[in-house]
Write a protein that holds these residues in place. Sequence first.
Motif, PDB file in Angstrom:
ATOM      1  N   ASP A 419       0.852  -1.014  -0.023  1.00  0.00           N
ATOM      2  CA  ASP A 419       0.206  -0.121   0.293  1.00  0.00           C
ATOM      3  C   ASP A 419       0.599   1.155   0.157  1.00  0.00           C
ATOM      4  N   THR A 420       0.030   2.415  -0.186  1.00  0.00           N
ATOM      5  CA  THR A 420       0.985   3.389  -0.076  1.00  0.00           C
ATOM      6  C   THR A 420       1.602   3.660   1.682  1.00  0.00           C
ATOM      7  N   VAL A 421       2.965   4.753   1.803  1.00  0.00           N
ATOM      8  CA  VAL A 421       3.660   4.993   2.810  1.00  0.00           C
ATOM      9  C   VAL A 421       2.697   5.303   3.579  1.00  0.00           C
ATOM     10  N   LEU A 422       1.662   6.785   2.940  1.00  0.00           N
ATOM     11  CA  LEU A 422       0.815   7.049   3.591  1.00  0.00           C
ATOM     12  C   LEU A 422      -0.248   6.368   4.578  1.00  0.00           C
ATOM     13  N   ASN A 423      -0.524   5.379   3.988  1.00  0.00           N
ATOM     14  CA  ASN A 423      -1.404   4.718   4.630  1.00  0.00           C
ATOM     15  C   ASN A 423      -1.036   3.335   4.909  1.00  0.00           C
ATOM     16  N   ASN A 424      -0.047   2.895   5.554  1.00  0.00           N
ATOM     17  CA  ASN A 424       0.711   2.200   6.611  1.00  0.00           C
ATOM     18  C   ASN A 424       1.415   2.278   7.548  1.00  0.00           C
ATOM     19  N   LEU A 453      11.861   8.459  -2.158  1.00  0.00           N
ATOM     20  CA  LEU A 453      11.061   7.963  -3.007  1.00  0.00           C
ATOM     21  C   LEU A 453      10.289   8.961  -3.606  1.00  0.00           C
ATOM     22  N   PRO A 454       9.852   7.425  -4.543  1.00  0.00           N
ATOM     23  CA  PRO A 454       9.533   8.130  -6.545  1.00  0.00           C
ATOM     24  C   PRO A 454       7.994   9.232  -6.423  1.00  0.00           C
ATOM     25  N   GLN A 455       7.309   8.599  -5.241  1.00  0.00           N
ATOM     26  CA  GLN A 455       5.602   9.653  -5.177  1.00  0.00           C
ATOM     27  C   GLN A 455       6.125   9.781  -3.862  1.00  0.00           C
ATOM     28  N   GLY A 456       6.722  10.203  -2.807  1.00  0.00           N
ATOM     29  CA  GLY A 456       6.789  10.752  -1.927  1.00  0.00           C
ATOM     30  C   GLY A 456       5.564  10.119  -0.823  1.00  0.00           C
ATOM     31  N   ASP A 458       3.247   8.838  -1.149  1.00  0.00           N
ATOM     32  CA  ASP A 458       1.786   7.769  -2.200  1.00  0.00           C
ATOM     33  C   ASP A 458       2.422   6.680  -2.707  1.00  0.00           C
ATOM     34  N   THR A 459       4.034   6.518  -2.668  1.00  0.00           N
ATOM     35  CA  THR A 459       4.247   5.673  -3.389  1.00  0.00           C
ATOM     36  C   THR A 459       4.337   4.066  -2.430  1.00  0.00           C
ATOM     37  N   ILE A 460       3.605   3.320  -3.693  1.00  0.00           N
ATOM     38  CA  ILE A 460       3.411   1.716  -3.025  1.00  0.00           C
ATOM     39  C   ILE A 460       4.680   1.280  -3.093  1.00  0.00           C
ATOM     40  N   LEU A 461       4.931   0.621  -1.384  1.00  0.00           N
ATOM     41  CA  LEU A 461       4.941  -0.425  -0.807  1.00  0.00           C
ATOM     42  C   LEU A 461       5.515  -1.665  -1.246  1.00  0.00           C
ATOM     43  N   GLY A 462       6.223  -1.976  -1.675  1.00  0.00           N
ATOM     44  CA  GLY A 462       6.531  -3.778  -1.879  1.00  0.00           C
ATOM     45  C   GLY A 462       6.057  -5.005  -1.236  1.00  0.00           C
ATOM     46  N   GLU A 463       5.064  -5.844  -0.822  1.00  0.00           N
ATOM     47  CA  GLU A 463       4.943  -6.725   0.010  1.00  0.00           C
ATOM     48  C   GLU A 463       5.784  -6.830   1.061  1.00  0.00           C
ATOM     49  N   GLY A 464       5.361  -6.761   2.495  1.00  0.00           N
ATOM     50  CA  GLY A 464       6.710  -6.440   3.663  1.00  0.00           C
ATOM     51  C   GLY A 464       7.537  -5.240   3.339  1.00  0.00           C
ATOM     52  N   GLY A 465       7.130  -4.799   2.647  1.00  0.00           N
ATOM     53  CA  GLY A 465       8.190  -3.301   2.282  1.00  0.00           C
ATOM     54  C   GLY A 465       9.525  -3.575   2.464  1.00  0.00           C
ATOM     55  N   TYR A 466       9.963  -4.489   1.749  1.00  0.00           N
ATOM     56  CA  TYR A 466      11.416  -4.937   1.821  1.00  0.00           C
ATOM     57  C   TYR A 466      11.451  -4.266   0.569  1.00  0.00           C
TER      58      TYR A 466
END
Length: 598
Positions: A419-424, A453-456, A458-466
Motif C-alpha cells: 500500500d502507500t507509505v501514507l496508509n502504512n 521515494l518516487p511518489q513520496g 503516495d509511493t506503493i511499497l512492495g509486499e513486506g516493505g522489503y
Amino acid sequence: MLVDFGFDLAGRTDPRLWRGLALSVLQALVGVVPYLVLYFALEAVFAGRATDALAWGSAAILGLCLLLVWVVRAHAMLDNFAATYALVCDMRLRLADHLGRLPMGFFTRRRTGALADVLTGDFAIYTEVVTHTWGLVVANLALPVCIAGVLFLTDWRLALLAVATLPFALLGAIWSQRLLVRAGLKLTIAKADTVGRLVEYIQGIAVLRAFGRTGAKHAALSASLAQLEKQSLRTELAPAPALLLYGFTVELGFTIAAVAGAWMLTGGTLSPAVYLLFLVLSLRFYKSLGELGIYLAELRFASATIGRIRAYFGEPEQPEPATPNAPAGGDVVFDDVSFAYEEQTVLSQVSAAMCPGTLTALVGPSGSGKSTVAHLTTRLWDVDSGSIRIGGVDVREMAMATLQQHIGLVFQEVYLFRDTVLNNIRLGRPDATAEQVLAAAKAAHAHAFILDLPQGYDTILGEGGYSLSGGQRQRLSIARALLKDAPILILDEATASVDLDNERLIQEAIAQLARGRTVIVIAHRLWTVQHADQILYFECGRIVERGTHAELLDLENGRYRRQWQAQQQARGWRIGGATLLQLQPGSRSLLSDEPAEI
C-alpha cells in the motif's frame, strides 16, 4: 446429511436462495405439463378423436410451456448464482475475521501456506462447485419427483418397477461419497504440503541462493508437486466405480419397467398411449437422475472441502469478557504470571510493575521469556496462571479493541503492507489526517527518506516493505506508534538489526515516542538501556535480578554484571591485527587499525 452446502457459515440467510429453489421447483412442474399434453394427445389419436383443434391447442400449450420454462429457468439461475456468490463471499470474510480473533498458538501450530490455501484454493473450489451446481441439483431433483408423480397417476405398476432400483442406486451414491471423502483427505494433505513448500521456497529464495541450495529445495518442491498431481488424479477417479454402479442401477430400472410394460401391452392390460407416455417420461426421469448423480458427486467434493473450512470456524476464539472493563491508567502489573507454549514452560511466577513515565528494560539471554512478556501483555496469548493488569484491570476483562488502543508496539521485524507509505503509517490511526501522518513521520525521522521515494508518501511499497532498508522500515513502524499515541509502548529489539546511523535516528525517535508513557523495552545491547528506571534480568523464564543499571553492576557475580562486562570486552575484537568496532554511538566505520573511541 448427504451434502453439506455450508450456507450457515455465512452468518445470514439470503431470500434469493430460497426464491431460486422455489423457481427451480416451478420449472420442474411446468416441465411436466408437456408430457401430460402428450398423454391426452396420444389417447385422442389412438381413440380416433384427433382433430385440428386438438393439434393447434396442444402446440399452443407446448409453446407456452417452453416460453414459461425458459423465463423461470433464467430467473432461477440468476437468483441461485447471486445468492450463492454473496453467501460464499460472506463466508470468506467471516472466516478471515474469525482467524483474526484466534489465539496466536493456533497460527504457530500451522504452516502459513496451509492457511493461505484454505482462504484461496479451498474457497475457490467450493465457490465454483456450489454456485454452479446448487440450482442444477434442485432442478434435477424436483423434475424426477414430479415425473414420478405423473407415472404413479398413469400406472402405479410401472411406476413401482421404475423406482424399484433407486434404493440400490442411493447405496452407490453413498459409496461414492465415502470414496471421495477418503481421497479428498489425502488430497488436502498433499495440497497443504505443496503450498507450504512453495511459500517456504519463495520466501527463502535469497537464503537458498546465497548458500547454493536452490537445487535441493527445488527437487523437494518438484517431488511434492508430482505427488499433488498424482493425488489429484486419484481424487478425480476415486468415485468412478460408485458412479458407474449408480448409473447402471438407474438404467436397469428403466429396462425392467420397459420390458414389463411391453409384456402388459401385449397382454392387453396396458394401453398403447400409457406405454408410450411411460417410455418418454422414463427416459427424461432417468436422464435427470443420471445428471443428479454427477452433480451430487461434485457437491460431495465441495462438501469435503467445506468440512475443512468448517473445521477452521470451529477453532475457539480468544475469549472476550461479557461485560468489559476500561483501564483507569497506563500502569502495567504482572502478578505471579506463568505461561507455557504447549508443554514447554516459558514464564514462571513473574511479578513486576511498570509505571507511567518510566522505562522498564527486559534483558537476558535468548529464549529466557522476554518477548513472551510483550506477547502476553498484548494478549496474543493468555496466561496460564496469575494475571496481567493495565490500569488496574485484568487484560482478560478488557475488550480487545480497548486493549489494542492502549498499547503501541515497535518490533524488531517490521511488516509493511502493499500500500502507500501514507496508509502504512496511518495503520496506527486510520482516521488520521495527512498533516498528522506528516508530523508523526517527521518525529520518527522518516520524513526525509519518504520524500526521496518516487511518489513520496503516495509511493506503493512492495509486499513486506522489503524495498526499504531495515532502518527505514523501523522508522515507519515508529511513526505508526507515534500516530497511535497509546499510553503504553512496547519496544521489542527495535534497534537490533540496523546500522549505527539508523540506530541513532531510531533512538532519537524512540525518545520522542517514550515521553510520558509506560515504556517496556526488550534489548540485548545493555548500553541502550543503561538509563532505564528499572532493569529486569530474565533467565529460564524467571526474573532473577532487578534494579537500576548501577544497582545491578554492584551485585558481585551478578548475571547482568557478567553480561555487561562481556559486552564491554567485545568493543575491540581483533582479527589478524584489525579491530572490529563495538556497535555504539560515535563509531564511524566497521573496520579500523585501532579500537573504537567510546
